[in-house]
Write an enzyme that holds these catalytic residues in place. Structure first.
Site, PDB file in Angstrom:
ATOM      1  N   VAL A   1       0.270   4.850   5.270  1.00 39.53           N
ATOM      2  CA  VAL A   1      -0.073   3.600   5.883  1.00 39.53           C
ATOM      3  C   VAL A   1       0.857   2.836   6.502  1.00 39.53           C
ATOM      4  CG1 VAL A   1      -1.911   1.789   6.087  1.00 39.53           C
ATOM      5  CG2 VAL A   1      -2.591   4.007   4.856  1.00 39.53           C
ATOM      6  N   GLY A   2       1.947   2.253   5.315  1.00 31.83           N
ATOM      7  CA  GLY A   2       3.256   1.711   5.591  1.00 31.83           C
ATOM      8  C   GLY A   2       3.553   2.017   6.909  1.00 31.83           C
TER       9      GLY A   2
ATOM     10  N   CYS B   1       1.777   0.809  -9.020  1.00 34.79           N
ATOM     11  CA  CYS B   1       2.804   1.309  -8.141  1.00 34.79           C
ATOM     12  C   CYS B   1       4.229   1.650  -8.852  1.00 34.79           C
ATOM     13  CB  CYS B   1       3.152   0.241  -7.074  1.00 34.79           C
ATOM     14  SG  CYS B   1       3.793  -1.487  -7.610  1.00 34.79           S
TER      15      CYS B   1
ATOM     16  N   GLU C   1       5.517  -3.307   1.111  1.00 31.10           N
ATOM     17  CA  GLU C   1       5.706  -3.128  -0.419  1.00 31.10           C
ATOM     18  C   GLU C   1       4.914  -1.756  -0.626  1.00 31.10           C
ATOM     19  OE1 GLU C   1       7.208  -4.854  -2.815  1.00 31.10           O
ATOM     20  OE2 GLU C   1       7.856  -6.525  -1.509  1.00 31.10           O
TER      21      GLU C   1
ATOM     22  N   GLY D   1       0.834  -1.113   0.028  1.00 33.04           N
ATOM     23  CA  GLY D   1      -0.100   0.099   0.089  1.00 33.04           C
ATOM     24  C   GLY D   1       0.804   1.267  -0.010  1.00 33.04           C
ATOM     25  N   SER D   2       0.301   2.293   0.654  1.00 33.21           N
ATOM     26  CA  SER D   2       1.024   3.721   0.504  1.00 33.21           C
ATOM     27  C   SER D   2       2.038   3.818   1.659  1.00 33.21           C
ATOM     28  CB  SER D   2      -0.078   4.726   0.656  1.00 33.21           C
ATOM     29  OG  SER D   2      -0.726   4.447   1.764  1.00 33.21           O
ATOM     30  N   PRO D   3       3.075   4.729   1.413  1.00 32.83           N
ATOM     31  CA  PRO D   3       4.023   5.037   2.416  1.00 32.83           C
ATOM     32  C   PRO D   3       3.414   5.254   3.643  1.00 32.83           C
ATOM     33  CG  PRO D   3       4.712   5.737   0.106  1.00 32.83           C
ATOM     34  CD  PRO D   3       3.441   5.266   0.064  1.00 32.83           C
TER      35      PRO D   3
END
Ligand code: NAD
Length: 492
Positions: free
Chosen positions: A213-214, A265, A231, A209-211
């Site tokens: 939320v990462g 992505c 990822e 997902g997105s940085p």
């Protein structure tokens, strides 16, 4: 064909996910504990049988997936085949053909201090793992890590994205058909479901997902010291230098950018093109757009273009375009947005600068900014000043120049005179670096992400530690010192 019907407008709504209650997920997590212990001793044959069963169940519903993908984001059958089924089937084929070898303990050569003993790396399942997936390639992003997790002998809780509900529902039916919930449990839901799952003490979390939320995932994992694979995404830059084959570069980049309408992505986010070839390159991009998607006036209704996933993301892209135009960017072609239809025309932008949001945020849509350069060192400095991207692409006929660009920058992966295809080379580790991700996946690397590399040393007759044991007499000290001095000998 199942009861899933193509409802033409249902994808336009922002989906309010039905969240799964936290106690239900906790119970499922607890129920997986004995199975996780049992799976430590599962054989390659058992794991392969499950992967084959999943393959059969997935392919039995091929037509239903076409309908589900059309309903959620109007993805064409061709892109469902090429970008959803193909990577999943390839990941399965790779695991089925190689798992026995991947699982074999690897003996390592002795070093001076281990002479006489046997040393091995044994790949042990991590245990109970959590997989959280995004919406842009929902089947691919759920099933590829699932295959690696099963191959590595784990139990899994899998949470798909709430944004592609029809595909998610279908995947849930398949998971329930193939797996006992004590091995793979599947929970739909959005942020609340994710947050409740992240509170559980998993042995590993695999998040795509997105940085932004990462970072939340990493913070949650830290509470239990759970290992993670992240990822993530970011702005993947592309360089087209003055020696590049502009037609090849344009045709390749227009394909890479506009497949799935840029919701990829590793899509080329923006392109730095040398001033000497800029006009020629833009002309070639226009020709490539016409070749793939017809005349500009017909592109908004072209069935080969996937729609944007929902109105919120369409509005986000519209806002990025307006902000860029307000600050002086010029639309070369495209620019049309239909929020209600979740559609953005393939757009080329000129005259962008670093103050525009479009040059600061991951675009994740069919808008391609083209930035002119004349000094490659300035481009390299610019890339190095930004967070490390997931991918970087170089188009050049000058091999030394391409090698220099790769050596002087950092990114999760890179391609020369190509884009995105490193993702389907199953023997390459696929992943990001720092802001674009931590760890990697695909093939053996995916198996490894879901395994604990356990060091196992079995003692032989010769026991070096006896020489290091007290009492530390003068004689013993001399001997220890002599052994320590052997460390200066060249390595074997
Ligand atoms: P996202 O981060 O918004 O959501 C991903 C998952 O996290 C979803 O399942 C979602 O329900 C969940 N989630 C959302 N907010 C959460 C929160 N606050 N707490 C816990 N969980 C939460 O990403 P997305 O919009 O689904 O996907 C787009 C992003 O994913 C892009 O940045 C893209 O580059 C990246 N991506 C990366 C890869 C890769 O392989 N590196 C692949 C696909 C997409």
């Amino acid at each position: 064909m199942s009861a899933l019907k193509k409802s033409p407008r249902s994808h336009l709504q922002i989906v309010t996910a039905t969240e799964t209650p936290a106690p239900v997920m906790r119970l499922a997590f607890e129920a997986q504990a004995p199975q996780a212990l049992r799976l430590r001793e599962s054989t390659a044959a058992e794991r392969i049988a499950l992967i084959k069963k999943l393959r059969t169940a997935m392919l039995a519903r091929r037509e239903e997936f076409y309908v589900a993908f059309a309903q959620d984001m109007r993805k064409s059958k061709a892109e469902v085949e090429g970008a959803e089924f193909m990577p999943v089937l390839d990941e399965m084929r790779h695991a089925i053909g190689s798992l026995k070898r991947w699982m074999k303990p690897q003996s390592v050569t002795p070093v001076i201090t281990s002479v006489g003993s046997k040393a091995q790396i044994q790949m042990q399942p991590r245990g109970r793992v959590l997989i959280i997936a995004p919406w842009n390639y929902p089947l691919n992003q759920c099933f590829c890590p699932l295959i690696s997790a099963i191959a590595a002998g784990n139990t899994v809780i899998l949470k798909p994205s709430e944004m592609t509900p029809t595909v998610s529902k279908l995947m849930g039916v398949i998971i329930a058909e193939v797996f006992d919930a004590t091995q793979v449990a599947y929970f739909e839901g959005g942020q609340a479901t994710s947050t409740a799952l992240l509170a559980l003490p998993f042995d590993h979390i695999f998040f795509t997902g997105s940085p932004a939320v990462g970072k939340l995932v990493m913070a949650a994992a830290a509470k239990h010291l759970t290992s993670i694979t992240l990822e993530l995404g970011g702005k993947s830059p592309t360089i087209v230098d003055e020696t590049a084959d502009t037609k090849l570069a344009a045709e390749n980049l227009i394909w890479g950018k506009f497949i799935n309408s840029g919701q990829t992505c590793i899509a080329p986010d923006h392109i730095y093109v040398h001033a000497k070839v800029k006009a020629k390159f833009i002309k070639a991009c226009q020709a490539a757009l016409t070749k793939y998607y017809g005349a500009p006036a017909k592109r908004m209704s072209n069935a080969d273009l996937t729609h944007i996933v929902n109105t919120r993301h369409t509005q986000r892209l519209s806002d990025l375009l307006s902000d860029a135009q307000k600050r002086g960017a010029r639309i070369i072609v495209g620019g049309q947005v239909d929020i209600a239809e979740c559609m953005v025309a393939p757009t080329l932008l000129d005259g962008v600068n670093a103050d525009m949001r479009i040059m600061q945020e991951e675009i994740f849509g069919p808008v391609l900014p083209i930035v002119e350069f004349s000094d490659i060192n300035k481009v390299i400095a610019q890339i190095n000043a930004n967070p490390k991207p997931l991918a970087l692409y170089v188009y050049s006929s000058n091999e030394a120049r391409a090698a220099q660009i790769i050596a002087q920058t950092s990114s999760g992966g890179a391609c020369v005179n190509q884009c995105m295809m490193h993702n389907v080379q199953g023997n390459l580790p696929f992943g990001g670096v720092n802001n674009s991700g931590i760890g990697s996946t695909h093939g053996y690397h995916g198996f490894k992400a879901f395994s604990h590399e356990r060091s196992v040393l079995t003692a032989g007759r010769l026991r070096l530690e006896k020489l290091f044991a007290p009492p530390y007499t003068a004689m013993r000290f001399k001997l220890i010192k002599q052994i320590v001095d052997t460390m200066r000998l060249p390595a074997l």
